[in-house]
Design a protein around this motif. Structure first.
Motif, short mmCIF file in Angstrom:
data_model
loop_
_atom_site.label_atom_id
_atom_site.label_comp_id
_atom_site.label_asym_id
_atom_site.label_seq_id
_atom_site.Cartn_x
_atom_site.Cartn_y
_atom_site.Cartn_z
N CYS A 95 0.74 -1.05 -0.01
CA CYS A 95 -0.16 0.09 -0.01
C CYS A 95 0.77 1.19 0.03
O CYS A 95 1.56 1.47 1.08
CB CYS A 95 -0.83 0.14 1.19
N ASN A 136 -4.78 4.47 4.36
CA ASN A 136 -6.05 3.79 4.58
C ASN A 136 -6.88 3.54 3.37
O ASN A 136 -7.50 2.37 3.35
CB ASN A 136 -6.93 4.46 5.78
N SER A 137 -6.96 4.66 2.50
CA SER A 137 -7.60 4.23 1.24
C SER A 137 -6.94 3.13 0.46
O SER A 137 -7.47 2.08 -0.05
CB SER A 137 -7.45 5.48 0.18
N TYR A 157 -5.36 0.47 1.63
CA TYR A 157 -5.40 -0.52 2.34
C TYR A 157 -7.05 -0.95 2.00
O TYR A 157 -7.03 -2.33 1.96
CB TYR A 157 -5.38 -0.59 4.06
N GLY A 158 -7.99 -0.05 2.04
CA GLY A 158 -9.29 -0.48 1.70
C GLY A 158 -9.48 -1.29 0.41
O GLY A 158 -10.61 -2.00 0.10
N ARG A 201 -2.89 -9.54 7.67
CA ARG A 201 -4.03 -8.67 7.67
C ARG A 201 -4.71 -8.74 8.93
O ARG A 201 -5.44 -7.68 9.42
CB ARG A 201 -4.93 -9.08 6.39
N GLU A 255 -6.69 -5.88 11.38
CA GLU A 255 -8.22 -5.99 11.64
C GLU A 255 -8.37 -5.97 12.99
O GLU A 255 -9.28 -5.22 13.64
CB GLU A 255 -8.59 -7.14 11.01
#
Length: 320
Positions: A11, A76-77, A79-80, A168, A172
């Motif tokens: 990422c 974060n984007s 990762y999403g 991951r 989480e």
């Protein structure tokens, strides 16, 4: 996708990285571990980053353009948009060694509870020939809290994002980047992430080539906003550690973190500096010395570090 080669998602937030991002991406294309995807989030760049990104035609590379929201939000984007079982966050101006992913995956094995660390060093003036591997590394496999204490003992800890390969499942549990933070945002984030893992394992053939000396890099900014972010990141990160283990050894390294903030930001941002000094006292005092050498070290003994810091600022024309 064969289970023996699970997907790794890299990422990469990118803001005005047109000058460097090709080298960063090339280091990923040269990986001996081929089961990866690279998600690049162009975070509202105003240089030629978008044009440079158009040159990448590998199907494993996906590019997302968005308005500028900051490094944490862009990470974060990315990762999403990711799909991998393992995650590596990476800056757009750094590089990794060809065996980085393969060696980190070897150390993790099939676990969902182990984070792999890497070796790292700096290079300057965009010249990879100046690269020097940092010898002061935590090379043992250990519990995350033990890794953090060892990495912080008597020095500033390096928590740069590309050092780590993270399952991951750990992310989480830990949560993602705190989008309120800018300067040293990685300090709070990776302390929180590491403390949600069961073990840290060192991958010696995984190397981060960390680009240093960029005048306009985020880490060089010491505005009021940056200083506040740095203080809040230290406060949050040390709180994570103390909540996990409120021992004398943890209090000591946490006090040193606040003392380093004082060394870095004095004589500017006085209210934050005073808060940091109060934290040092509250935690039992710091032992980490003011970084100096040669004549500076001699002057520090005679004048004290605060006078020396003011003198250095005066001689450099008042730059922070």
């Amino acid at each position: 996708m064969e289970e023996s080669y699970p997907l790794v998602s890299i990422c990469m937030p990118a803001f005005n990285a047109g000058k460097y991002i090709q080298e960063a991406v090339r280091s990923i294309l040269e990986q001996t571990y081929s089961s990866w995807e690279l998600i690049i989030v162009n975070d509202g760049s105003t240089d030629d980053t978008a044009l440079v990104l158009e040159k990448f035609d590998d199907p494993r590379i996906r590019i997302h353009h968005q308005k500028n929201t900051g490094q944490c939000a862009a990470a974060n984007s990315a990762y999403g948009l990711s799909r991998g079982r393992f995650i590596k966050f990476m800056d757009a101006d750094d590089m990794i060694s060809p065996d980085c992913l393969s060696d980190q995956m070897r150390r993790i094995g099939n676990s969902n509870d182990i984070i792999a660390s890497a070796a790292w060093g700096r290079f300057y003036q965009n010249d990879i020939n100046t690269f020097k591997l940092n010898e002061d590394l935590v090379r043992i496999d250990c519990r995350p809290i033990d890794w953090l204490v060892s990495a912080m003992d008597g020095k500033q800890v390096m928590l740069q994002c590309a050092i780590w390969l993270i399952p991951r499942t750990v992310l989480e549990k830990s949560g993602l980047w705190d989008e309120r933070l800018s300067l040293i945002n990685d300090f709070e984030f990776f302390i929180r992430v590491l403390l949600h893992a069961g073990e840290i394992r060192f991958a010696e053939n995984a190397i981060l080539y960390y680009r240093s000396g960029l005048q306009n890099s985020l880490s060089s900014l010491k505005s009021q906003k940056g200083a506040k972010s740095a203080f809040e990141s230290i406060q949050l990160g040390t709180s994570h550690m103390l909540s996990f283990e409120s021992s004398e050894r943890v209090r000591k390294v946490c006090a040193d973190c606040f003392q380093n903030f004082v060394y870095s930001f004095y004589p500017f941002h006085q209210s934050l500096v005073r808060c940091a000094e109060s934290k040092v006292r509250e935690l039992g005092g710091a032992e980490i010395p003011f970084e100096s050498g040669g004549y500076t070290k001699l002057l520090t003994r005679v004048m004290g570090w605060k006078s020396v810091k003011k003198l250095k600022i005066l001689l450099s024309g008042g730059a922070k």
